[in-house]
Design a protein around this motif. Structure first.
Motif, PDB file in Angstrom:
ATOM      1  N   ARG A  12       0.831  -1.200   0.000  1.00  0.00           N
ATOM      2  CA  ARG A  12       0.000   0.000   0.000  1.00  0.00           C
ATOM      3  C   ARG A  12       0.872   1.258   0.000  1.00  0.00           C
ATOM      4  N   SER A  13       1.945   1.253   0.808  1.00  0.00           N
ATOM      5  CA  SER A  13       2.838   2.405   0.846  1.00  0.00           C
ATOM      6  C   SER A  13       3.464   2.653  -0.521  1.00  0.00           C
ATOM      7  N   LEU A  14       3.929   1.590  -1.158  1.00  0.00           N
ATOM      8  CA  LEU A  14       4.526   1.728  -2.479  1.00  0.00           C
ATOM      9  C   LEU A  14       3.504   2.209  -3.500  1.00  0.00           C
ATOM     10  N   ALA A  53       4.498  12.091   0.721  1.00  0.00           N
ATOM     11  CA  ALA A  53       4.223  11.768   2.118  1.00  0.00           C
ATOM     12  C   ALA A  53       3.261  10.592   2.210  1.00  0.00           C
ATOM     13  N   ILE A  54       3.571   9.680   3.106  1.00  0.00           N
ATOM     14  CA  ILE A  54       2.713   8.531   3.397  1.00  0.00           C
ATOM     15  C   ILE A  54       2.739   8.264   4.892  1.00  0.00           C
ATOM     16  N   ALA A  55       1.770   7.512   5.375  1.00  0.00           N
ATOM     17  CA  ALA A  55       1.754   7.062   6.764  1.00  0.00           C
ATOM     18  C   ALA A  55       1.827   5.545   6.783  1.00  0.00           C
ATOM     19  N   VAL A  56       2.694   5.011   7.642  1.00  0.00           N
ATOM     20  CA  VAL A  56       2.831   3.562   7.751  1.00  0.00           C
ATOM     21  C   VAL A  56       1.950   3.038   8.880  1.00  0.00           C
ATOM     22  N   SER A  57       1.736   1.745   8.868  1.00  0.00           N
ATOM     23  CA  SER A  57       0.875   1.117   9.863  1.00  0.00           C
ATOM     24  C   SER A  57       1.682   0.353  10.888  1.00  0.00           C
ATOM     25  N   TRP A  58       1.026  -0.005  11.984  1.00  0.00           N
ATOM     26  CA  TRP A  58       1.572  -0.926  12.968  1.00  0.00           C
ATOM     27  C   TRP A  58       1.060  -2.330  12.645  1.00  0.00           C
ATOM     28  N   PRO A  59       1.735  -3.364  13.123  1.00  0.00           N
ATOM     29  CA  PRO A  59       1.224  -4.722  12.888  1.00  0.00           C
ATOM     30  C   PRO A  59      -0.163  -4.892  13.507  1.00  0.00           C
ATOM     31  N   ILE A  91       9.736   0.735   5.469  1.00  0.00           N
ATOM     32  CA  ILE A  91      10.669   1.770   5.022  1.00  0.00           C
ATOM     33  C   ILE A  91      11.685   1.209   4.033  1.00  0.00           C
ATOM     34  N   GLU A  92      12.200   0.031   4.330  1.00  0.00           N
ATOM     35  CA  GLU A  92      13.230  -0.564   3.468  1.00  0.00           C
ATOM     36  C   GLU A  92      12.689  -0.932   2.092  1.00  0.00           C
ATOM     37  N   ALA A  93      11.377  -1.050   1.963  1.00  0.00           N
ATOM     38  CA  ALA A  93      10.773  -1.360   0.666  1.00  0.00           C
ATOM     39  C   ALA A  93      10.548  -0.108  -0.184  1.00  0.00           C
ATOM     40  N   LEU A  94      10.791   1.070   0.384  1.00  0.00           N
ATOM     41  CA  LEU A  94      10.591   2.312  -0.347  1.00  0.00           C
ATOM     42  C   LEU A  94      11.751   2.580  -1.301  1.00  0.00           C
ATOM     43  N   ASP A  95      11.543   3.511  -2.225  1.00  0.00           N
ATOM     44  CA  ASP A  95      12.558   3.775  -3.249  1.00  0.00           C
ATOM     45  C   ASP A  95      13.571   4.842  -2.846  1.00  0.00           C
ATOM     46  N   LEU A 113      14.372   4.151  14.617  1.00  0.00           N
ATOM     47  CA  LEU A 113      14.698   3.957  13.202  1.00  0.00           C
ATOM     48  C   LEU A 113      15.781   4.918  12.730  1.00  0.00           C
ATOM     49  N   LEU A 114      15.763   6.160  13.238  1.00  0.00           N
ATOM     50  CA  LEU A 114      16.822   7.113  12.897  1.00  0.00           C
ATOM     51  C   LEU A 114      18.166   6.614  13.422  1.00  0.00           C
ATOM     52  N   GLY A 115      18.163   6.049  14.620  1.00  0.00           N
ATOM     53  CA  GLY A 115      19.390   5.519  15.192  1.00  0.00           C
ATOM     54  C   GLY A 115      19.962   4.368  14.402  1.00  0.00           C
ATOM     55  N   ARG A 116      19.101   3.697  13.622  1.00  0.00           N
ATOM     56  CA  ARG A 116      19.537   2.604  12.748  1.00  0.00           C
ATOM     57  C   ARG A 116      19.960   3.116  11.366  1.00  0.00           C
ATOM     58  N   ASP A 117      19.931   4.421  11.180  1.00  0.00           N
ATOM     59  CA  ASP A 117      20.273   5.043   9.896  1.00  0.00           C
ATOM     60  C   ASP A 117      19.301   4.658   8.783  1.00  0.00           C
ATOM     61  N   LEU A 118      18.028   4.499   9.144  1.00  0.00           N
ATOM     62  CA  LEU A 118      17.005   4.182   8.149  1.00  0.00           C
ATOM     63  C   LEU A 118      16.290   5.434   7.655  1.00  0.00           C
ATOM     64  N   ALA A 119      16.705   6.604   8.137  1.00  0.00           N
ATOM     65  CA  ALA A 119      16.057   7.854   7.747  1.00  0.00           C
ATOM     66  C   ALA A 119      17.102   8.955   7.640  1.00  0.00           C
ATOM     67  N   THR A 120      16.769  10.007   6.900  1.00  0.00           N
ATOM     68  CA  THR A 120      17.675  11.142   6.765  1.00  0.00           C
ATOM     69  C   THR A 120      17.531  12.128   7.919  1.00  0.00           C
ATOM     70  N   ALA A 121      16.364  12.122   8.574  1.00  0.00           N
ATOM     71  CA  ALA A 121      16.103  13.010   9.706  1.00  0.00           C
ATOM     72  C   ALA A 121      14.817  12.530  10.363  1.00  0.00           C
ATOM     73  N   ALA A 122      14.533  13.054  11.560  1.00  0.00           N
ATOM     74  CA  ALA A 122      13.299  12.659  12.243  1.00  0.00           C
ATOM     75  C   ALA A 122      12.787  13.796  13.110  1.00  0.00           C
TER      76      ALA A 122
END
Length: 285
Positions: A12-14, A53-59, A91-95, A113-122
């Motif tokens: 859905r995010s993609l 911009a998108i919003a992700v879900s929780w399990p 996030i990892e499935a995004l382009d 997630l920022l601490g894991r370097d999965l984002a440019t900023a938070a």
């Protein structure tokens, strides 16, 4: 925005992202008792201001707030680690690597997630406290009491009454607006994250740990509402101190007067969105 035709959050995010876009991407992360739908105004605002911009879900989240209310058991039992890893998968499935904006426990998750370097900023708005923050005001304990008062809630989904939502979220708005926000947004949430947060001081391996020592991560903005009962300013300031003590990476703080925990969904949401936009632009993001 494309119509949501799938229950798979990653697909859905993609699906919702424009193809071959050169815009910066913002991913919104909700917290306890709210759904990704709670970010709809923000998604539109940032899209109009030049971002994807998108919003992700929780399990366990269903497609909508109402559908999640009808299937509360699906969100039960998940802890911070499982939720963070689930969002990391989206996030990892995004382009492209996104900017993250999270509220409440979503604010803690974006720090993870920022601490894991999965984002440019938070940007973490009224965030739950990571392990290492000693301050736990009485109002924060009271807002968590509907969950923590029953040990069985560790594995259950918990819904707030209107009165509990009023204390924890909407104490800084009118009675009429509080009723409307509860009817529109409130939904069940897993109890386990609150137990993990409450026991974090005693558990060196707590799921609420974040990498506060990462000196190469992107910028982080911590936002507090001065009237917030759930994540009081003292907790957010303590989080700021924790980061600044451990890392030279950019960590900044902003407090908004007369705002409670509902500041991302109530009638004053645009003030927060505009400040967030200005902050991102000041960082050339």
């Amino acid at each position: 925005m494309h119509e949501d035709n799938t229950a798979d959050p990653i697909a859905r995010s993609l699906q919702m992202l424009p193809k071959n876009s050169t815009r910066s991407l913002i991913v919104f992360v909700h917290g306890l008792w709210l759904h990704a739908e709670s970010w709809n105004n923000w998604i539109e605002f940032f899209y109009e201001n030049g971002y994807d911009a998108i919003a992700v879900s929780w399990p366990g989240d269903s497609k909508t707030t109402e559908a999640t209310r009808k299937n509360a058991a699906a969100v039960a039992g998940y802890g911070v680690t499982e939720i963070a890893d689930y969002i990391a998968g989206q996030i990892e499935a995004l382009d492209r690597k996104p900017i993250l904006i999270g509220h409440s426990f979503g604010g803690l998750l974006v720090q993870n997630l920022l601490g894991r370097d999965l984002a440019t900023a938070a940007i973490a708005i009224d965030p739950a406290a990571p392990r290492g923050v000693p301050d736990l005001p009485l109002s924060a304990l009271k807002s968590a009491f509907p969950v923590l008062s029953n040990p069985c809630n560790f594995w259950h989904a918990v819904s707030l009454t209107e009165q509990q939502f009023r204390f924890g979220f909407t104490n800084a708005v009118s009675e009429q607006e509080a009723r409307e926000l509860y009817a529109k947004y409130a939904m069940p949430a897993p109890g386990r994250p609150l137990f993990q947060a409450a026991s974090a001081t005693l558990n060196p391996n707590s799921a609420t740990r974040v990498n506060v020592t990462n000196a190469t991560r992107g910028p982080l903005l911590l936002i507090a509402g001065a009237k917030d009962n759930t994540a009081p300013t003292v907790m957010v300031r303590s989080t700021l101190k924790l980061y600044r003590k451990k890392s030279k990476a950019i960590t900044e703080f902003q407090e908004f007067a007369n705002r409670g925990h509902s500041l991302t969904i109530d009638s004053g949401w645009r003030e927060l969105a505009e400040y967030s936009l200005d902050w991102l632009q000041s960082k050339h993001l």
